[in-house]
Design a protein around this motif. Structure first.
Motif, PDB file in Angstrom:
ATOM      1  N   UNK A  67      22.628 -21.240 -20.191  1.00  0.00           N
ATOM      2  CA  UNK A  67      21.937 -21.422 -21.460  1.00  0.00           C
ATOM      3  C   UNK A  67      20.503 -20.911 -21.298  1.00  0.00           C
ATOM      4  N   UNK A  68      19.589 -21.473 -22.056  1.00  0.00           N
ATOM      5  CA  UNK A  68      18.191 -21.052 -21.970  1.00  0.00           C
ATOM      6  C   UNK A  68      17.604 -21.457 -20.614  1.00  0.00           C
ATOM      7  N   UNK A  69      16.948 -20.519 -19.949  1.00  0.00           N
ATOM      8  CA  UNK A  69      16.224 -20.810 -18.705  1.00  0.00           C
ATOM      9  C   UNK A  69      14.734 -20.993 -18.976  1.00  0.00           C
ATOM     10  N   UNK A  70      14.308 -20.618 -20.172  1.00  0.00           N
ATOM     11  CA  UNK A  70      12.899 -20.725 -20.562  1.00  0.00           C
ATOM     12  C   UNK A  70      12.771 -21.577 -21.813  1.00  0.00           C
ATOM     13  N   UNK A  71      11.611 -22.196 -21.953  1.00  0.00           N
ATOM     14  CA  UNK A  71      11.313 -22.932 -23.164  1.00  0.00           C
ATOM     15  C   UNK A  71       9.884 -22.612 -23.598  1.00  0.00           C
ATOM     16  N   UNK A  72       9.602 -22.801 -24.879  1.00  0.00           N
ATOM     17  CA  UNK A  72       8.242 -22.569 -25.355  1.00  0.00           C
ATOM     18  C   UNK A  72       7.298 -23.582 -24.722  1.00  0.00           C
ATOM     19  N   UNK A  73       6.109 -23.134 -24.377  1.00  0.00           N
ATOM     20  CA  UNK A  73       5.117 -24.017 -23.753  1.00  0.00           C
ATOM     21  C   UNK A  73       4.732 -25.137 -24.714  1.00  0.00           C
ATOM     22  N   UNK A  74       4.412 -26.315 -24.157  1.00  0.00           N
ATOM     23  CA  UNK A  74       3.975 -27.467 -24.948  1.00  0.00           C
ATOM     24  C   UNK A  74       2.469 -27.372 -25.211  1.00  0.00           C
ATOM     25  N   UNK A  75       1.959 -28.128 -26.194  1.00  0.00           N
ATOM     26  CA  UNK A  75       0.530 -28.040 -26.525  1.00  0.00           C
ATOM     27  C   UNK A  75      -0.386 -28.209 -25.315  1.00  0.00           C
ATOM     28  N   UNK A  76      -0.071 -29.190 -24.445  1.00  0.00           N
ATOM     29  CA  UNK A  76      -0.937 -29.446 -23.292  1.00  0.00           C
ATOM     30  C   UNK A  76      -0.920 -28.312 -22.272  1.00  0.00           C
ATOM     31  N   UNK A  77       0.095 -27.423 -22.358  1.00  0.00           N
ATOM     32  CA  UNK A  77       0.118 -26.247 -21.476  1.00  0.00           C
ATOM     33  C   UNK A  77      -0.951 -25.234 -21.888  1.00  0.00           C
ATOM     34  N   UNK A  78      -1.329 -25.249 -23.162  1.00  0.00           N
ATOM     35  CA  UNK A  78      -2.399 -24.370 -23.648  1.00  0.00           C
ATOM     36  C   UNK A  78      -3.774 -25.025 -23.446  1.00  0.00           C
ATOM     37  N   UNK A  79      -3.818 -26.328 -23.715  1.00  0.00           N
ATOM     38  CA  UNK A  79      -5.081 -27.069 -23.630  1.00  0.00           C
ATOM     39  C   UNK A  79      -4.761 -28.493 -23.206  1.00  0.00           C
ATOM     40  N   UNK A  80      -5.170 -28.909 -21.986  1.00  0.00           N
ATOM     41  CA  UNK A  80      -4.847 -30.259 -21.489  1.00  0.00           C
ATOM     42  C   UNK A  80      -5.299 -31.381 -22.419  1.00  0.00           C
ATOM     43  N   UNK A  81      -6.339 -31.132 -23.214  1.00  0.00           N
ATOM     44  CA  UNK A  81      -6.830 -32.187 -24.109  1.00  0.00           C
ATOM     45  C   UNK A  81      -5.829 -32.510 -25.223  1.00  0.00           C
ATOM     46  N   UNK A  82      -4.888 -31.590 -25.472  1.00  0.00           N
ATOM     47  CA  UNK A  82      -3.898 -31.808 -26.530  1.00  0.00           C
ATOM     48  C   UNK A  82      -2.790 -32.773 -26.108  1.00  0.00           C
ATOM     49  N   UNK A  83      -2.818 -33.240 -24.861  1.00  0.00           N
ATOM     50  CA  UNK A  83      -1.855 -34.250 -24.422  1.00  0.00           C
ATOM     51  C   UNK A  83      -2.054 -35.539 -25.216  1.00  0.00           C
ATOM     52  N   UNK A  84      -3.294 -35.808 -25.610  1.00  0.00           N
ATOM     53  CA  UNK A  84      -3.588 -36.969 -26.445  1.00  0.00           C
ATOM     54  C   UNK A  84      -3.616 -36.517 -27.907  1.00  0.00           C
ATOM     55  N   UNK A  85      -2.991 -37.324 -28.761  1.00  0.00           N
ATOM     56  CA  UNK A  85      -2.873 -36.943 -30.161  1.00  0.00           C
ATOM     57  C   UNK A  85      -4.181 -37.220 -30.898  1.00  0.00           C
ATOM     58  N   UNK A  86      -4.620 -36.249 -31.687  1.00  0.00           N
ATOM     59  CA  UNK A  86      -5.878 -36.373 -32.405  1.00  0.00           C
ATOM     60  C   UNK A  86      -5.766 -35.596 -33.709  1.00  0.00           C
ATOM     61  N   UNK A  87      -5.982 -36.267 -34.835  1.00  0.00           N
ATOM     62  CA  UNK A  87      -5.860 -35.620 -36.141  1.00  0.00           C
ATOM     63  C   UNK A  87      -6.839 -34.463 -36.287  1.00  0.00           C
TER      64      UNK A  87
END
Length: 743
Positions: free
Chosen positions: A42-62
């Motif tokens: 099946x898929x060996x790759x997945x789209x990067x998560x928000x925190x992979x672009x910017x670690x600060x996005x691990x915490x949710x903020x409006x």
């Protein structure tokens, strides 16, 4: 050197067979002369998560919404890194790449994203295979095409993938954060497919509950057409209301007095047969299963959930090698597969003793309507393989699902069901009555389904007389009789039935019927024009079961007996969402844009620009207006204890809530699935020590052949061995010097 990249291991093996010559098995690939054949899972790759672009996005903020990741990037799926590394290394060594993903948009995306990830600049050919039969593979190898021809298909699939992630992340965070400002403790998960499924269940429940009971009336007459010196021939026929009668939209009479008058006029009066028609008809066997129909039948017959069916078929395919590809959306087989009939029938007879007699009675020379290469899409139907299996090593549920698949295949090699249909139309005092009788002449494949209740595909004989087995075939036009008696019954209109798992699954394949906009309805139906069994659906057979399970896990819907109903949380959430989120319209609109991308009339960036504009507007609305939540909604989603738990140590944003799983209570993060932290329950409190992932041993359970796990016993310094298949398999063994004691 040519490198073939197959979507799955079994396709890679089929390509090796098709290439011919001596093959050598390497780690993660085959060598066939100068060619290399490797495979994906099946898929060996997945789209990067928000925190992979910017670690600060691990915490949710409006304030950080909307999140827009362009250019997007992929990352390896953690448990598939090794195979990905093997493929990337082979790409660098090859002179020519052969793309052997499945012949659909997802198959195109799956391999192309690897080539992009590996920064491949070498020429790429496209190999299109939808049947692993060696003769079919050889034909496909002889007419490979340039992969550039499929660039539009790849970009279309990529656009959908990126858009789904962008929409889901932003809308889920936006609604959840707005709800948390009111004191809500859970996650309000939004998805292009998930949320319309919730909408279907909520709408069905409310239609059921708001039903206004009404009465209608039905008039049946018993007519005597016994001729002199013959056996009594009395049968029942139903009054046929004319257009000017007091009827509802379903042509049911709603005025009792109207039928009372007709009954008085017809009683003991002569009747004349105005039409007597006898037809010999033939019914073909139900087609072999695709995943959706298999999940529906497993739920209907055995109360096995769609998610369980998917896992069971995965085991039957990968561990036991007893069935073909299990995620198929197709009900047909290629013409070439008819040549495998004898070996597959023999395998069924040898594997499942209960089907032995039926398998031996099957005629492999019969070629049913299922064998039609033109109707095979990216995959063929799910059928048994020619592998002989040990039935005793299967779990009870695995046995049941295998027998369903095998029975559907066996039915293709039984004669058609032959029956006589007799239609009698009567005139009595100017009023029309009608009856239709169906009587089996030769059961054919029906013998395999005789005990299968509530099966819409199985014809049942219909007798329309008070006598045990009336035969109306001898009746002729203009024959005279009389109305012996009349039966006037009051009936109640029934509310729209609540969903069962089977009916919900079937509806997901044809949700276009609920779209009011004719243009959008047409678009959604057009999306499935090449898919038999799909008629304007959302999701895929492989993803629907997971989405339904997620809705249940988040307490948006639940199962009550055999019914699937929406919860109070699910309804309240539905009520605060815009209509665009809860209707399947978005899938139709996206299809239109994806089709334009595929044909080169549009591009990904333009498509995503429109989506970003919509998301930005919706986030701004949520930010300014908030959510109109009721007091009943201010609690954690999921099957959680309403008491507030401790802050989640993993994400520091969510709250741990006590939940009940199959093996007892545990504590999970309120931000699931973004945060998958799980902690044990200790007398109603969260024990902030993570579960240790059990280590699977090389020792196999003697009962089910699954790996054993060494576990600590209740007594100090004591150990025992348990089955990894628990709770389905509860087998245990004593520990003997670090090994299971099988004695």
């Amino acid at each position: 050197m040519r490198l073939f990249i197959a979507e799955k291991p079994d396709l890679a093996r089929a390509i090796v067979q098709g290439l011919g010559g001596k093959s050598v098995k390497k780690e993660g690939w085959f060598q066939v002369g100068n060619d290399a054949v490797t495979w994906c899972f099946g898929h060996l790759l997945q789209l990067a998560d928000p925190e992979d672009y910017d670690p600060s996005l691990a915490k949710w903020n409006m304030a950080q919404l909307p999140m827009v990741f362009r250019p997007w990037k992929h990352k390896p799926i953690s448990d598939k890194k090794k195979q990905l590394q093997i493929i990337v290394k082979l790409i660098k060594q090859a002179d020519l790449i052969v793309h052997a993903g499945d012949p659909d948009d997802e198959g195109q995306l799956l391999v192309d994203e690897i080539l992009t990830y590996a920064k491949n600049k070498k020429p790429v050919k496209r190999l299109l295979i939808n049947d692993n039969n060696t003769s079919v593979v050889k034909k496909a190898l002889a007419k490979m095409r340039d992969n550039q021809e499929f660039l539009g298909l790849y970009q279309s699939a990529l656009a959908r993938s990126v858009a789904d992630q962008m929409y889901g992340y932003n809308m889920t965070r936006g609604y959840t954060l707005a709800a948390q400002q009111k004191g809500f403790r859970g996650v309000l998960s939004v998805g292009r497919v998930q949320t319309p499924i919730l909408g279907l269940v909520v709408a069905r429940d409310r239609a059921h509950e708001s039903h206004q009971q009404q009465f209608y009336y039905q008039l049946d007459g018993d007519f005597n057409f016994t001729q002199m010196n013959q056996q009594p021939l009395v049968f029942r026929a139903r009054f046929q209301a004319p257009e000017d009668a007091p009827i509802d939209e379903k042509k049911r009479v709603i005025d009792r007095a109207y039928l009372d008058q007709i009954a008085q006029q017809c009683y003991s009066q002569p009747a004349n047969i105005v039409k007597a028609n006898n037809e010999i008809k033939y019914a073909s066997a139900p087609l072999p299963y695709n995943l959706l129909n298999l999940q529906a039948d497993a739920s209907r017959k055995f109360n096995i959930s769609p998610d369980q069916t998917l896992k069971i078929t995965q085991n039957l395919r990968e561990r036991h090698k007893l069935i073909t590809y299990n995620r198929s959306d197709c009900e047909y087989l290629s013409n070439e597969q008819h040549g495998d009939a004898s070996s597959v029938l023999s395998a069924i007879a040898a594997t499942a003793n209960v089907l032995n007699k039926a398998a031996k009675a099957a005629d492999p020379s019969i070629k049913s309507r299922a064998f039609n290469s033109a109707n095979v899409s990216a995959h063929h139907a799910i059928i048994p393989t020619a592998t002989h299996g040990d039935f005793s090593k299967l779990t009870e549920q695995e046995k049941k699902v295998y027998q369903l698949i095998a029975r559907a295949y066996l039915a293709q090699f039984f004669p058609k069901h032959q029956y006589r249909q007799t239609t009698i139309e009567l005139d009595c005092q100017g009023h029309q009555f009608k009856t239709v009788e169906k009587i089996t002449l030769k059961p054919g494949w029906l013998v395999l389904y005789k005990n299968d209740k509530d099966n819409d595909e199985v014809h049942r004989d219909k007798q329309s007389s008070k006598s045990k087995n009336p035969d109306l075939s001898s009746l002729q036009q203009n024959q005279q009789g009389f109305c012996q008696s009349l039966d006037l019954q009051q009936k109640e209109t029934k509310p729209l039935a609540r969903y069962t798992m089977a009916t919900l699954l079937k509806d997901l394949a044809r949700v276009a019927k609920y779209i009011r906009d004719p243009r959008l309805k047409k678009l959604l139906i057009e999306k499935d024009k090449d898919k038999k069994g799909e008629h304007g659906g959302i999701g895929t057979p492989a993803t629907r079961s997971t989405i339904i399970k997620n809705l249940i896990d988040r307490d948006f819907i639940c199962e009550k007996g055999k019914q699937v109903i929406s919860t109070e949380t699910g309804r309240d959430f539905f009520d605060v969402l815009p209509q665009a989120a809860t209707a399947p319209d978005m899938t139709a609109l996206w299809h239109e844009q994806q089709k334009a991308i595929q044909q080169g009339q549009d591009n990904i960036d333009h498509f995503l620009d429109g989506l970003v504009e919509y998301i930005t507007t919706e986030i701004a609305r949520i930010r300014s207006d908030g959510l109109d939540l009721k007091p009943s909604q201010i609690q954690a989603t999921g099957k959680a204890d309403p008491k507030n738990g401790p802050a989640c140590p993993d994400c520091e944003t969510g709250v741990l809530a006590r939940r009940k799983g199959k093996k007892g209570f545990f504590w999970g993060c309120s931000r699931y699935p973004e945060c998958k932290a799980i902690y044990p329950d200790s007398r109603g409190k969260a024990k902030l020590t993570k579960f240790e992932k059990p280590v699977l041993s090389n020792h196999l359970c003697k009962a089910c052949q699954k790996p054993l796990i060494r576990r600590k016993g209740k007594k100090k310094a004591s150990w025992f061995w348990g089955c990894s298949g628990y709770p389905e398999c509860k087998q245990t063994y004593f520990d003997k010097a670090g090994d299971p004691d099988f004695s």
